[in-house]
Design a protein around this motif. Structure first.
Motif, PDB file in Angstrom:
ATOM      1  N   MET A 166      93.037 101.236  20.972  1.00 19.26           N
ATOM      2  CA  MET A 166      92.236 100.019  20.881  1.00 19.26           C
ATOM      3  C   MET A 166      92.440  99.132  22.102  1.00 19.26           C
ATOM      4  N   ALA A 167      93.671  99.051  22.591  1.00 14.03           N
ATOM      5  CA  ALA A 167      93.933  98.247  23.794  1.00 14.03           C
ATOM      6  C   ALA A 167      93.155  98.801  24.986  1.00 14.03           C
ATOM      7  N   ALA A 168      93.109 100.136  25.109  1.00 13.92           N
ATOM      8  CA  ALA A 168      92.366 100.754  26.208  1.00 13.92           C
ATOM      9  C   ALA A 168      90.866 100.485  26.071  1.00 13.92           C
ATOM     10  N   LEU A 169      90.373 100.483  24.842  1.00  9.88           N
ATOM     11  CA  LEU A 169      88.954 100.238  24.592  1.00  9.88           C
ATOM     12  C   LEU A 169      88.591  98.790  24.902  1.00  9.88           C
ATOM     13  N   ILE A 170      89.367  97.865  24.376  1.00 13.03           N
ATOM     14  CA  ILE A 170      89.080  96.449  24.554  1.00 13.03           C
ATOM     15  C   ILE A 170      89.191  96.036  26.024  1.00 13.03           C
ATOM     16  N   SER A 171      90.124  96.660  26.740  1.00  9.88           N
ATOM     17  CA  SER A 171      90.317  96.313  28.155  1.00  9.88           C
ATOM     18  C   SER A 171      89.230  96.886  29.051  1.00  9.88           C
ATOM     19  N   GLY A 172      88.459  97.848  28.525  1.00 10.48           N
ATOM     20  CA  GLY A 172      87.417  98.484  29.321  1.00 10.48           C
ATOM     21  C   GLY A 172      87.889  99.692  30.091  1.00 10.48           C
ATOM     22  N   ASP A 173      89.139 100.108  29.880  1.00 12.96           N
ATOM     23  CA  ASP A 173      89.644 101.305  30.555  1.00 12.96           C
ATOM     24  C   ASP A 173      88.902 102.558  30.087  1.00 12.96           C
ATOM     25  N   VAL A 174      88.440 102.537  28.836  1.00 16.54           N
ATOM     26  CA  VAL A 174      87.636 103.628  28.291  1.00 16.54           C
ATOM     27  C   VAL A 174      86.411 103.027  27.619  1.00 16.54           C
ATOM     28  N   GLN A 175      85.407 103.864  27.403  1.00  7.95           N
ATOM     29  CA  GLN A 175      84.184 103.392  26.735  1.00  7.95           C
ATOM     30  C   GLN A 175      84.184 103.709  25.239  1.00  7.95           C
ATOM     31  N   VAL A 176      84.948 104.739  24.859  1.00 10.29           N
ATOM     32  CA  VAL A 176      84.975 105.188  23.464  1.00 10.29           C
ATOM     33  C   VAL A 176      86.421 105.441  23.059  1.00 10.29           C
ATOM     34  N   GLY A 177      86.768 105.032  21.843  1.00  9.20           N
ATOM     35  CA  GLY A 177      88.088 105.313  21.295  1.00  9.20           C
ATOM     36  C   GLY A 177      87.975 106.231  20.098  1.00  9.20           C
ATOM     37  N   LEU A 178      88.864 107.210  20.005  1.00 10.59           N
ATOM     38  CA  LEU A 178      88.938 108.090  18.836  1.00 10.59           C
ATOM     39  C   LEU A 178      90.208 107.724  18.084  1.00 10.59           C
ATOM     40  N   MET A 179      90.042 107.103  16.921  1.00 14.05           N
ATOM     41  CA  MET A 179      91.182 106.583  16.175  1.00 14.05           C
ATOM     42  C   MET A 179      90.751 106.280  14.745  1.00 14.05           C
ATOM     43  N   GLY A 180      91.689 105.791  13.951  1.00 11.28           N
ATOM     44  CA  GLY A 180      91.363 105.383  12.594  1.00 11.28           C
ATOM     45  C   GLY A 180      90.568 104.089  12.598  1.00 11.28           C
ATOM     46  N   PRO A 181      89.577 103.944  11.702  1.00 10.88           N
ATOM     47  CA  PRO A 181      88.772 102.715  11.650  1.00 10.88           C
ATOM     48  C   PRO A 181      89.577 101.469  11.294  1.00 10.88           C
ATOM     49  N   GLU A 182      90.819 101.654  10.825  1.00 14.97           N
ATOM     50  CA  GLU A 182      91.639 100.486  10.488  1.00 14.97           C
ATOM     51  C   GLU A 182      91.849  99.593  11.710  1.00 14.97           C
ATOM     52  N   ALA A 183      91.888 100.198  12.895  1.00 14.46           N
ATOM     53  CA  ALA A 183      92.095  99.414  14.113  1.00 14.46           C
ATOM     54  C   ALA A 183      90.953  98.436  14.344  1.00 14.46           C
ATOM     55  N   SER A 184      89.733  98.855  14.030  1.00 11.27           N
ATOM     56  CA  SER A 184      88.587  97.956  14.201  1.00 11.27           C
ATOM     57  C   SER A 184      88.614  96.818  13.184  1.00 11.27           C
ATOM     58  N   VAL A 185      89.194  97.077  12.023  1.00 12.21           N
ATOM     59  CA  VAL A 185      89.348  96.018  11.014  1.00 12.21           C
ATOM     60  C   VAL A 185      90.285  94.930  11.537  1.00 12.21           C
ATOM     61  N   TYR A 186      91.405  95.348  12.106  1.00 15.27           N
ATOM     62  CA  TYR A 186      92.372  94.384  12.637  1.00 15.27           C
ATOM     63  C   TYR A 186      91.746  93.533  13.738  1.00 15.27           C
TER      64      TYR A 186
END
Length: 333
Positions: free
Chosen positions: A70-90
């Motif tokens: 999520m940190a990589a996604l939010i910072s713009g280092d990547v365009q897509v994150g593959l992870m659990g949806p719980e991270a987007s809830v937080y």
């Protein structure tokens, strides 16, 4: 002679264009939470040329832990994150304006397995009495799903309490869990594949239960992106999701051996026979989603698990952190 030189230059230009190729594709950088056979459809989409048929090159970056993805996604280092949806809830609950949105589901069950010190074909949850379990990071989906299963099986556990009848440890980083168990820490550990099978081969640990089998349907892993990237790149994400859907269908329609042949280069430290074995294990518990479309029922269950774990105290609207339009268009609906 001039004609010959001109022809050579023309041919060389065509060859260079064909070799570089990447100028003809849109590149998407993906941060994946772990490298696991659990994500087989993603690797199939790469190796079977499915992404390229949709005009996409992908760059997959291993980023252990959903918090780091999520940190990589939010910072713009990547365009897509593959992870659990719980991270987007937080992230949404933190009040961030450019929050993460889930647009394509990859797996529909927990892909971890409970690994013990000894083989036990007749194992049951009563065996956990007086045991210490390496459970994972607090707030992470692997730990929360494990605890959800323990509750459903009537196991009285406590977190990080060595005096408890069943102690679930949350002080060991996700990427270090297997190593800690190898060093003799804990009686059980929750691991993904192919690490769990590697433990069995080395005689260090033995799979006693599938967490996903006991937890049931759950939108466990999904592709997400930021709200701003989605708004500006919907067509690109639709093509990405079309490729994913084709890969999900490909996996469903091909044998364990064919899937293993397709993705083996992603797992060079795992034997072909072990890859086949793991693919069969994941297929048996129906770990992979058959489509990229996440359901409201699935997210509701995930939110229930998060609330039971004490990680959130309010629910997030489905339509806020899940975009179904992209998957529906990708599936031709």
């Amino acid at each position: 002679m001039k004609k010959l030189v001109a022809l050579c230059l023309l041919l060389s230009g065509l060859l260079l264009t064909g070799c570089s190729g990447k100028s003809n594709y849109d590149t998407i950088r993906i941060a994946e939470v772990t490298r696991s056979l659990f994500y087989a459809p993603l690797y199939v989409a790469v190796n079977e040329g499915i992404f390229q048929r949709h005009g996409i090159e992908v760059d997959i970056i291993l980023t252990p832990g959903a918090d780091r993805v999520m940190a990589a996604l939010i910072s713009g280092d990547v365009q897509v994150g593959l992870m659990g949806p719980e991270a987007s809830v937080y992230v949404y609950n933190q009040g961030r304006a450019d929050y993460a949105i889930n647009f394509a589901q990859l797996t529909q069950k927990d892909g971890s397995f409970l690994v013990g010190r000894n083989p036990d074909p007749n194992w049951n949850f009563s065996n956990l009495t007086d045991a210490e379990i390496i459970g994972g990071r607090r707030g992470g989906m692997p730990l929360m799903t494990l605890e959800y299963v323990l509750r459903n099986q009537g196991v009285d556990f406590r977190r990080d309490d060595s005096s408890a009848r069943v102690n679930v440890r949350t002080d060991i980083d996700f990427a270090a869990m297997a190593g800690a168990f190898t060093r003799g820490i804990g009686d059980y550990v929750a691991l993904f594949e192919p690490v769990a099978t590697r433990m069995e081969n080395e005689g260090i640990g033995y799979i006693v239960a599938s967490i996903g089998d006991y937890a049931g349907y759950l939108p466990y892993t999904a592709f997400s992106t930021t709200k701003s990237f989605l708004e500006s790149n919907e067509d690109l994400l639709i093509r990405f999701t079309k490729a994913l859907y084709e890969a999900q269908t490909w996996v469903y329609n091909h044998s364990d051996e064919e899937v293993a042949e397709s993705i083996a280069n992603f797992f060079r430290d795992t034997t072909f026979n072990d890859i086949v074995r793991v693919i069969a294990r994941y297929r048996e518990i129906e770990a992979w989603a058959l489509s990229p479309l996440m359901t409201e029922e699935g997210l509701d269950k995930l939110l229930d698990i998060m609330m039971l774990a004490g990680e959130i105290d309010r629910r997030v609207p489905f339509t806020t952190i899940v975009n179904t339009r992209i998957a529906e268009i990708a599936m031709g609906r």
